[in-house]
Design an enzyme around this catalytic site. Structure first.
Site, PDB file in Angstrom:
ATOM      1  N   HIS A 161      39.955  79.153  54.026  1.00 29.29           N
ATOM      2  CA  HIS A 161      41.224  79.083  53.237  1.00 29.29           C
ATOM      3  C   HIS A 161      41.259  77.649  52.678  1.00 29.29           C
ATOM      4  O   HIS A 161      40.840  76.739  53.598  1.00 29.29           O
ATOM      5  CB  HIS A 161      42.452  79.453  53.995  1.00 29.29           C
ATOM      6  CG  HIS A 161      42.449  80.855  54.340  1.00 29.29           C
ATOM      7  ND1 HIS A 161      42.702  81.998  53.760  1.00 29.29           N
ATOM      8  CD2 HIS A 161      42.320  81.390  55.528  1.00 29.29           C
ATOM      9  CE1 HIS A 161      42.475  83.145  54.434  1.00 29.29           C
ATOM     10  NE2 HIS A 161      42.289  82.651  55.570  1.00 29.29           N
TER      11      HIS A 161
ATOM     12  N   ARG B  11      45.805  77.675  38.881  1.00 31.07           N
ATOM     13  CA  ARG B  11      46.572  78.361  39.531  1.00 31.07           C
ATOM     14  C   ARG B  11      47.182  77.361  40.740  1.00 31.07           C
ATOM     15  O   ARG B  11      46.588  76.781  41.415  1.00 31.07           O
ATOM     16  CB  ARG B  11      45.805  79.492  40.372  1.00 31.07           C
ATOM     17  CG  ARG B  11      46.639  80.249  41.431  1.00 31.07           C
ATOM     18  CD  ARG B  11      45.715  80.850  42.631  1.00 31.07           C
ATOM     19  NE  ARG B  11      46.507  81.636  43.646  1.00 31.07           N
ATOM     20  CZ  ARG B  11      45.816  82.402  44.600  1.00 31.07           C
ATOM     21  NH1 ARG B  11      44.724  81.929  44.802  1.00 31.07           N
ATOM     22  NH2 ARG B  11      46.898  82.747  45.205  1.00 31.07           N
TER      23      ARG B  11
ATOM     24  N   ASN C 114      36.656  84.144  51.636  1.00 38.01           N
ATOM     25  CA  ASN C 114      38.202  83.956  51.477  1.00 38.01           C
ATOM     26  C   ASN C 114      38.731  85.163  50.850  1.00 38.01           C
ATOM     27  O   ASN C 114      38.670  85.202  49.996  1.00 38.01           O
ATOM     28  CB  ASN C 114      38.243  82.807  50.495  1.00 38.01           C
ATOM     29  CG  ASN C 114      39.819  82.101  50.441  1.00 38.01           C
ATOM     30  OD1 ASN C 114      40.650  83.055  50.917  1.00 38.01           O
ATOM     31  ND2 ASN C 114      39.919  81.153  49.677  1.00 38.01           N
TER      32      ASN C 114
ATOM     33  N   ARG D 165      52.585  77.348  55.536  1.00 41.18           N
ATOM     34  CA  ARG D 165      53.382  78.220  54.546  1.00 41.18           C
ATOM     35  C   ARG D 165      54.192  79.281  54.775  1.00 41.18           C
ATOM     36  O   ARG D 165      54.569  79.360  55.829  1.00 41.18           O
ATOM     37  CB  ARG D 165      51.990  78.360  53.295  1.00 41.18           C
ATOM     38  CG  ARG D 165      51.280  77.445  52.994  1.00 41.18           C
ATOM     39  CD  ARG D 165      50.182  77.715  52.108  1.00 41.18           C
ATOM     40  NE  ARG D 165      50.688  78.301  50.780  1.00 41.18           N
ATOM     41  CZ  ARG D 165      50.115  79.147  49.944  1.00 41.18           C
ATOM     42  NH1 ARG D 165      48.622  79.463  50.271  1.00 41.18           N
ATOM     43  NH2 ARG D 165      50.606  79.533  48.880  1.00 41.18           N
TER      44      ARG D 165
ATOM     45  N   PRO E 190      41.210  88.037  45.645  1.00 47.98           N
ATOM     46  CA  PRO E 190      41.991  87.966  44.115  1.00 47.98           C
ATOM     47  C   PRO E 190      42.680  86.618  43.901  1.00 47.98           C
ATOM     48  O   PRO E 190      43.009  85.864  44.958  1.00 47.98           O
ATOM     49  CB  PRO E 190      43.154  88.934  44.638  1.00 47.98           C
ATOM     50  CG  PRO E 190      43.103  89.305  45.991  1.00 47.98           C
ATOM     51  CD  PRO E 190      41.697  88.951  46.567  1.00 47.98           C
ATOM     52  N   ASN E 191      42.684  86.423  42.608  1.00 45.49           N
ATOM     53  CA  ASN E 191      43.269  85.192  42.086  1.00 45.49           C
ATOM     54  C   ASN E 191      42.609  83.957  42.270  1.00 45.49           C
ATOM     55  O   ASN E 191      42.872  82.723  41.745  1.00 45.49           O
ATOM     56  CB  ASN E 191      44.887  85.035  42.786  1.00 45.49           C
ATOM     57  CG  ASN E 191      45.832  86.239  42.059  1.00 45.49           C
ATOM     58  OD1 ASN E 191      45.706  86.455  41.042  1.00 45.49           O
ATOM     59  ND2 ASN E 191      46.236  86.772  43.348  1.00 45.49           N
TER      60      ASN E 191
ATOM     61  N   GLU F 286      35.687  82.806  58.166  1.00 44.47           N
ATOM     62  CA  GLU F 286      37.260  83.094  57.136  1.00 44.47           C
ATOM     63  C   GLU F 286      37.446  81.689  56.553  1.00 44.47           C
ATOM     64  O   GLU F 286      37.542  80.587  57.380  1.00 44.47           O
ATOM     65  CB  GLU F 286      38.132  83.618  58.144  1.00 44.47           C
ATOM     66  CG  GLU F 286      39.407  83.916  57.230  1.00 44.47           C
ATOM     67  CD  GLU F 286      40.752  84.166  58.183  1.00 44.47           C
ATOM     68  OE1 GLU F 286      40.476  84.709  59.170  1.00 44.47           O
ATOM     69  OE2 GLU F 286      41.664  84.375  57.616  1.00 44.47           O
TER      70      GLU F 286
ATOM     71  N   TYR G  99      46.291  74.532  45.583  1.00 40.79           N
ATOM     72  CA  TYR G  99      44.888  74.968  45.697  1.00 40.79           C
ATOM     73  C   TYR G  99      43.899  73.819  45.081  1.00 40.79           C
ATOM     74  O   TYR G  99      42.682  74.005  45.031  1.00 40.79           O
ATOM     75  CB  TYR G  99      44.657  76.231  45.059  1.00 40.79           C
ATOM     76  CG  TYR G  99      45.479  77.447  45.807  1.00 40.79           C
ATOM     77  CD1 TYR G  99      45.231  77.740  47.154  1.00 40.79           C
ATOM     78  CD2 TYR G  99      46.656  78.195  45.248  1.00 40.79           C
ATOM     79  CE1 TYR G  99      45.876  78.769  47.654  1.00 40.79           C
ATOM     80  CE2 TYR G  99      47.322  79.207  45.829  1.00 40.79           C
ATOM     81  CZ  TYR G  99      47.004  79.226  47.223  1.00 40.79           C
ATOM     82  OH  TYR G  99      47.515  80.442  47.644  1.00 40.79           O
TER      83      TYR G  99
ATOM     84  N   ALA H  22      44.882  86.914  49.128  1.00 45.70           N
ATOM     85  CA  ALA H  22      46.150  87.707  49.778  1.00 45.70           C
ATOM     86  C   ALA H  22      45.591  88.687  50.853  1.00 45.70           C
ATOM     87  O   ALA H  22      46.376  89.336  51.504  1.00 45.70           O
ATOM     88  CB  ALA H  22      46.964  88.015  48.528  1.00 45.70           C
TER      89      ALA H  22
ATOM     90  N   SER I 274      44.054  76.439  51.487  1.00 53.61           N
ATOM     91  CA  SER I 274      45.378  75.893  51.798  1.00 53.61           C
ATOM     92  C   SER I 274      45.214  76.164  53.457  1.00 53.61           C
ATOM     93  O   SER I 274      44.325  76.614  53.920  1.00 53.61           O
ATOM     94  CB  SER I 274      46.567  76.516  51.291  1.00 53.61           C
ATOM     95  OG  SER I 274      46.383  77.957  51.488  1.00 53.61           O
TER      96      SER I 274
HETATM   97  C1  DQA Z   1      44.268  81.363  50.507  1.00 51.42           C
HETATM   98  C2  DQA Z   1      45.504  81.637  50.963  1.00 51.42           C
HETATM   99  C3  DQA Z   1      46.365  83.025  51.109  1.00 51.42           C
HETATM  100  O1  DQA Z   1      47.466  83.071  51.835  1.00 51.42           O
HETATM  101  C4  DQA Z   1      46.489  83.363  49.435  1.00 51.42           C
HETATM  102  O2  DQA Z   1      47.021  84.411  49.072  1.00 51.42           O
HETATM  103  C5  DQA Z   1      45.366  82.876  48.787  1.00 51.42           C
HETATM  104  C6  DQA Z   1      44.612  81.856  48.937  1.00 51.42           C
HETATM  105  C7  DQA Z   1      43.481  80.040  50.392  1.00 51.42           C
HETATM  106  O3  DQA Z   1      42.793  79.886  50.394  1.00 51.42           O
HETATM  107  O4  DQA Z   1      44.305  79.146  50.645  1.00 51.42           O
HETATM  108  O5  DQA Z   1      45.109  83.646  47.677  1.00 51.42           O
HETATM  109  O6  DQA Z   1      43.410  82.542  51.028  1.00 51.42           O
END
Ligand code: DQA
Length: 148
Positions: A100, A18, A74, A107, A10-11, A98, A23, A77, A102
């Protein structure tokens, strides 16, 4: 040629607009291009998907397990609380990394826990879109993917 699924939660469809300070400025279309081009160089057929829907992401992990496809995931959240996603990832039949953009450990504290990490082959975090490039390189070097 091994088929790899890159699955974004998501997102992540909102990359570019964003929180670019966190990011980066590349949008999701650019990330898709990067992954497909990197895969081509590495001899991997890469398909990138994104969804905001937990059930859809779980379904894609089932598809990867049934097809024995390696995965870059990825979970966004969902990383931090989705036991459904964790249980789907645990069914993997090929390497699952996995990813990410960030570094969640640098964080907010709620991001420090990943419920997915324990069932992943490994985790790459903190390198922006390069996290995906590194993940694809890890898959291309994995005998479980290359068959060597
Ligand atoms: C994320 C890190 C997560 O904590 C966050 O909720 C994201 C992006 C990243 O790619 O850094 O949506 O997965």
């Amino acid at each position: 040629m091994s088929r790899v699924l890159v699955l974004n939660g998501p997102n992540l469809g909102r990359l570019g607009s964003r929180e670019p300070d966190v990011y980066g400025s590349a949008d999701h279309a650019r990330l898709v291009e990067l992954c497909v081009a990197t895969g081509r160089d590495l001899g991997l057929e890469v398909e990138v998907r994104q969804t905001d829907d937990e059930a859809e992401l779980v379904g894609w992990l089932h598809e990867a397990a049934d097809g024995r496809h390696p995965v870059l995931l990825n979970p966004a959240a969902f990383t931090h609380y989705s036991y459904a996603l964790r249980d789907a990832a645990a069914q993997r039949t090929a390497p699952l990394i996995e990813i990410h953009l960030s570094n969640p450990h640098a964080r907010e504290s709620f991001r420090h826990l990943s419920v997915v990490s324990a069932v992943a082959t490994g985790t790459i975090a903190g390198f922006g879109t390069t996290s995906y490039v590194l993940g694809l390189r890890a898959l291309a070097a994995d005998p479980a993917v290359t068959g060597d």
